[in-house]
Design a protein around this motif. Structure first.
Motif, PDB file in Angstrom:
ATOM      1  N   TRP A 103     -22.897  10.881 -40.083  1.00  0.00           N
ATOM      2  CA  TRP A 103     -21.857  10.937 -39.059  1.00  0.00           C
ATOM      3  C   TRP A 103     -20.499  11.270 -39.662  1.00  0.00           C
ATOM      4  CZ3 TRP A 103     -23.815  11.596 -34.605  1.00  0.00           C
ATOM      5  CH2 TRP A 103     -24.971  10.925 -34.211  1.00  0.00           C
ATOM      6  N   THR A 161     -15.755  10.794 -36.057  1.00  0.00           N
ATOM      7  CA  THR A 161     -16.629  10.257 -35.016  1.00  0.00           C
ATOM      8  C   THR A 161     -16.720   8.744 -35.123  1.00  0.00           C
ATOM      9  OG1 THR A 161     -17.958  12.273 -34.894  1.00  0.00           O
ATOM     10  CG2 THR A 161     -18.991  10.240 -34.121  1.00  0.00           C
ATOM     11  N   ASN A 183     -26.526   4.635 -39.206  1.00  0.00           N
ATOM     12  CA  ASN A 183     -25.532   5.368 -39.993  1.00  0.00           C
ATOM     13  C   ASN A 183     -25.946   5.370 -41.474  1.00  0.00           C
ATOM     14  OD1 ASN A 183     -23.057   6.612 -40.733  1.00  0.00           O
ATOM     15  ND2 ASN A 183     -22.150   4.620 -41.201  1.00  0.00           N
ATOM     16  N   GLU A 203     -24.616  14.956 -31.373  1.00  0.00           N
ATOM     17  CA  GLU A 203     -23.300  14.316 -31.428  1.00  0.00           C
ATOM     18  C   GLU A 203     -23.328  13.057 -30.585  1.00  0.00           C
ATOM     19  OE1 GLU A 203     -20.203  16.922 -30.156  1.00  0.00           O
ATOM     20  OE2 GLU A 203     -20.379  18.250 -31.921  1.00  0.00           O
TER      21      GLU A 203
END
Length: 395
Positions: A179, A183, A170, A149
Motif C-alpha cells: 500500500w 493511502t 498490509n 485501490e
C-alpha cells in the motif's frame, strides 16, 4: 557467502503438514499437488534449526521467559528493514496473528459491534469477527487501471458509532499489494476521526520486492500510531509457521496498556522456548537467507507470469509486490467459478485457493502459492495449462 538451495524437493507428506496431509479433508482428494496453504516448501534455514537443536541438548524444558536478545532482535530487524525505531516496551509475544486478531476483536469490541474488512482479503478477517458474533462490514477494494485501490470515500460513508475496528492487510493478501504511504495516511485520518481501531496484519512485510517499500501503518502519521495495533512474525519469511513466533507492536501508551493487560491476564503474552529461540536466530542471522529466498521467489513469480501470458492469455496475473502468493483472474476463461475450481482440482490435479474464500469479490479468481522449488511450480503450471486448454475457450 553460503549459497542456499531452494531447488531441493522435500517430502512433507506424513509430517502432519496441513498443506499436504489435509488435502482430502479440504479438497476431497489426497493425490493433488498443493499450491494452497501459505507456507513455503523450502527447508527451514540451518541457523534456526541449529539454534533449536542446541537448546534441545539441555535436558530440561521448564517455564521460560523472553530474554533481552528476543526484543533486541525484533527492534534491530524492524529498523533495518523498515526504518521503524520501535521501543522494547511496545513489543509483546502473541500466540499467532489470527489469534491476535481474535483477542483484539474480543477486547476492543462487543457482540453486535461492527468490524470493517476490505475484500477480497484473507478469509480469517471475516471468519474471526463473525464467529465472535460481531457484524462484518465490507469496504470492497476497487479496481483502477488494473490495480486494486482502497475505496476511502465508501469507507467513510459506512463508518458509524458501531464500527469499532478495521482489519488491514498490509501488504495485502491475496493480491500482494504494497500500500502507498499516502493511502495509509488517509486511512489513518478517517479511522482516527471516527474512533476506529486499526489492526494491521503485517506478516508479509518482510517479503516486499524491489522497487516497492513497505510502510508500517503505525509510521505513516501520528494519527496512525495512536489508533493502531501491528501484528507481525518471522513465520512467512523463514518458513516456521508451525513454531508460532508472532508478536505485537503497539506505540500508543493507552492502547498498549489496555491490550497488554488483557494479554497478561490470560498469559497470552507468553511464548514457548522455541518461539523465542527461532525469532532470535531468524532476525540475527537471516538477512542473507532472506535476500536469496526473495530472489528465488521473484524468479518463480516471473516464470508463472510469463508462462500464463504465453499459454493462457485469457487469465490475468497479478504479480505480487510482496509475498509468494499469486492472484489469478480467470473470469475470461469461459468457465463459471464452480467449473474453474473443479477443472483445476479434478483435471489438473492441483490444490489452489479458490477466490470466493476471500469474499464474493474473488469470484472467478484463484490464489497460487509460488513458494516452492521451481521444477514443482513448472509441473503445476503445465498441468493447469493442459487442463484449462481442454475445458475452456482459451486459444
Amino acid at each position: 557467502m553460503k549459497v542456499y538451495n531452494f531447488d531441493e524437493i522435500i517430502e512433507r507428506r506424513g509430517t502432519d503438514s496441513l498443506k499436504y496431509d489435509r488435502l482430502e479433508a479440504y479438497f476431497g482428494k489426497r493425490d493433488l499437488m498443493p499450491f494452497w496453504v501459505a507456507d513455503m516448501d523450502f527447508r527451514t534455514p540451518d541457523f534456526i534449526l541449529d539454534a533449536i537443536k542446541q537448546r534441545c541438548e539441555h535436558p530440561v524444558f521448564g517455564y521460560t521467559h523472553p530474554s533481552d536478545a528476543y526484543a533486541d532482535s525484533i527492534i534491530r530487524w524492524v529498523n533495518d528493514l523498515h526504518g521503524w525505531e520501535i521501543r522494547r516496551e511496545w513489543i509483546s509475544f502473541i500466540p499467532g496473528v489470527v489469534k491476535g486478531i481474535a483477542l483484539a476483536v474480543e477486547h476492543f469490541s462487543g457482540k453486535g459491534d461492527k468490524i470493517v474488512i476490505q475484500p477480497p482479503v484473507y478469509h480469517p478477517f471475516r471468519i474471526v469477527p463473525d464467529m465472535l458474533q460481531r457484524e462484518v462490514v465490507y469496504n470492497p477494494l476497487r479496481m483502477v487501471n488494473n490495480r486494486y485501490e482502497m475505496d476511502l470515500e465508501h469507507l467513510e460513508s459506512i463508518l458509524d458509532k458501531k464500527c469499532k475496528i478495521l482489519i488491514l492487510s498490509n501488504p495485502h493478501n491475496p493480491a500482494g499489494i504494497v500500500w502507498p504511504e499516502e493511502t495509509l495516511r488517509e486511512l489513518a485520518k478517517i479511522c482516527a476521526k471516527h474512533g476506529v481501531l486499526v489492526i494491521s496484519d503485517e506478516i508479509h512485510s518482510e517479503m516486499v520486492y524491489p522497487p516497492f517499500t513497505h510502510h508500517p501503518f503505525a509510521t505513516v502519521s501520528d494519527e496512525a500510531a495512536a489508533c493502531s495495533i501491528t501484528f507481525s512474525a518471522p513465520s512467512k519469511t523463514f518458513n516456521i509457521a508451525g513454531i508460532v513466533a508472532s508478536y505485537a507492536i503497539v506505540p500508543d501508551e493507552r492502547l498498549r496498556k489496555e491490550f497488554y493487560t488483557f494479554l497478561h491476564a490470560g498469559e497470552f503474552h507468553e511464548g514457548t522456548i522455541f518461539s523465542y529461540i527461532a525469532t532470535i536466530a531468524a532476525y540475527t542471522h537471516g538477512a542473507e537467507w532472506r535476500r536469496q529466498m526473495l530472489d528465488y521467489v521473484m524468479g518463480n513469480v516471473r516464470l508463472a507470469d510469463e508462462f500464463i501470458k504465453t499459454y493462457l492469455p485469457e487469465i490475468k496475473v497479478y504479480p505480487p509486490q510482496a509475498s509468494f502468493l499469486i492472484w489469478l483472474d480467470c473470469r475470461d476463461s469461459g468457465l463459471s467459478h464452480r467449473e474453474l475450481v473443479r477443472t483445476v482440482r479434478d483435471d489438473a490435479g492441483l490444490a489452489l485457493n479458490e477466490g470466493m474464500m476471500f469474499g464474493k469479490e474473488g469470484e472467478g479468481f484463484l490464489r497460487m502459492n509460488a513458494g516452492c522449488p521451481r521444477a514443482w511450480l513448472e509441473k503445476g503450471l503445465c498441468a493447469m495449462k493442459d487442463a484449462l486448454l481442454r475445458h475452456t475457450n482459451i486459444k
